[in-house]
Motif scaffolding. Structure first.
Motif, mmCIF file in Angstrom:
data_model
loop_
_atom_site.group_PDB
_atom_site.id
_atom_site.type_symbol
_atom_site.label_atom_id
_atom_site.label_comp_id
_atom_site.label_asym_id
_atom_site.label_seq_id
_atom_site.Cartn_x
_atom_site.Cartn_y
_atom_site.Cartn_z
ATOM 1 N N GLU A 42 0.812 -1.222 0.000
ATOM 2 C CA GLU A 42 0.000 0.000 0.000
ATOM 3 C C GLU A 42 0.844 1.272 0.000
ATOM 4 O OE1 GLU A 42 -2.533 -0.241 3.411
ATOM 5 O OE2 GLU A 42 -3.584 -2.005 2.662
ATOM 6 N N HIS A 43 1.973 1.249 0.719
ATOM 7 C CA HIS A 43 2.754 2.466 0.919
ATOM 8 C C HIS A 43 4.153 2.419 0.299
ATOM 9 C CE1 HIS A 43 -0.251 4.084 3.685
ATOM 10 N NE2 HIS A 43 -0.335 2.874 4.201
ATOM 11 N N GLY A 44 4.484 1.322 -0.382
ATOM 12 C CA GLY A 44 5.791 1.219 -1.009
ATOM 13 C C GLY A 44 6.932 1.156 -0.011
ATOM 14 N N LEU A 45 6.728 0.411 1.083
ATOM 15 C CA LEU A 45 7.719 0.346 2.164
ATOM 16 C C LEU A 45 8.498 -0.965 2.134
ATOM 17 C CD1 LEU A 45 5.385 1.526 5.060
ATOM 18 C CD2 LEU A 45 7.102 2.889 3.895
ATOM 19 N N LYS A 46 9.686 -0.924 2.669
ATOM 20 C CA LYS A 46 10.472 -2.129 2.906
ATOM 21 C C LYS A 46 10.230 -2.566 4.356
ATOM 22 C CE LYS A 46 14.290 -1.012 -0.241
ATOM 23 N NZ LYS A 46 13.527 -0.878 -1.374
ATOM 24 N N ARG A 47 10.526 -3.823 4.645
ATOM 25 C CA ARG A 47 10.299 -4.351 5.997
ATOM 26 C C ARG A 47 11.061 -3.584 7.067
ATOM 27 N NH1 ARG A 47 8.562 -10.003 6.400
ATOM 28 N NH2 ARG A 47 7.596 -10.478 4.415
ATOM 29 N N THR A 48 12.230 -3.059 6.714
ATOM 30 C CA THR A 48 13.029 -2.325 7.699
ATOM 31 C C THR A 48 12.395 -0.987 8.069
ATOM 32 O OG1 THR A 48 14.381 -1.382 5.934
ATOM 33 C CG2 THR A 48 15.186 -3.395 6.980
ATOM 34 N N GLN A 49 11.439 -0.513 7.276
ATOM 35 C CA GLN A 49 10.758 0.752 7.547
ATOM 36 C C GLN A 49 9.499 0.572 8.371
ATOM 37 O OE1 GLN A 49 10.530 1.671 3.286
ATOM 38 N NE2 GLN A 49 11.623 3.584 3.753
ATOM 39 N N ILE A 50 9.153 -0.682 8.691
ATOM 40 C CA ILE A 50 7.938 -0.989 9.443
ATOM 41 C C ILE A 50 8.336 -1.551 10.805
ATOM 42 C CG2 ILE A 50 5.821 -2.353 9.491
ATOM 43 C CD1 ILE A 50 6.097 -2.540 6.389
ATOM 44 N N ASP A 51 7.773 -0.986 11.865
ATOM 45 C CA ASP A 51 8.051 -1.427 13.230
ATOM 46 C C ASP A 51 6.744 -1.901 13.848
ATOM 47 O OD1 ASP A 51 9.253 -1.874 15.707
ATOM 48 O OD2 ASP A 51 8.901 0.201 16.342
ATOM 49 N N ILE A 52 6.603 -3.215 14.029
ATOM 50 C CA ILE A 52 5.403 -3.784 14.655
ATOM 51 C C ILE A 52 5.670 -3.863 16.151
ATOM 52 C CG2 ILE A 52 3.938 -5.817 14.859
ATOM 53 C CD1 ILE A 52 4.494 -6.353 11.899
ATOM 54 N N SER A 53 4.844 -3.177 16.930
ATOM 55 C CA SER A 53 5.060 -3.143 18.374
ATOM 56 C C SER A 53 4.232 -4.183 19.128
ATOM 57 C CB SER A 53 4.771 -1.747 18.932
ATOM 58 O OG SER A 53 3.447 -1.386 18.671
#
Length: 58
Positions: A42-53
């Protein structure tokens, strides 16, 4: 399948943005993976840019 509430934040152009999603998945690990794929798509992100808390059963 169970529902999981996944929350965290991701890197945006203006900084970081919080998110909360409800994901249908058989277990917690699959819910994490589906969140990475959906946000990345959806946002064109890589996994390193996503932080699941947190991942919890909904």
């Amino acid at each position: 399948m169970s529902q999981f509430a996944v929350s965290g934040r991701f890197q945006d152009r203006t900084g970081h943005r919080d998110f909360e999603k409800t994901i249908d998945a058989p277990n917690e690990n699959v819910a994490r993976e589906r969140t990475f794929t959906q946000l990345g798509s959806e946002h064109g992100l890589k996994r390193t840019q996503i932080d699941i808390s947190e991942v919890s059963a909904a």
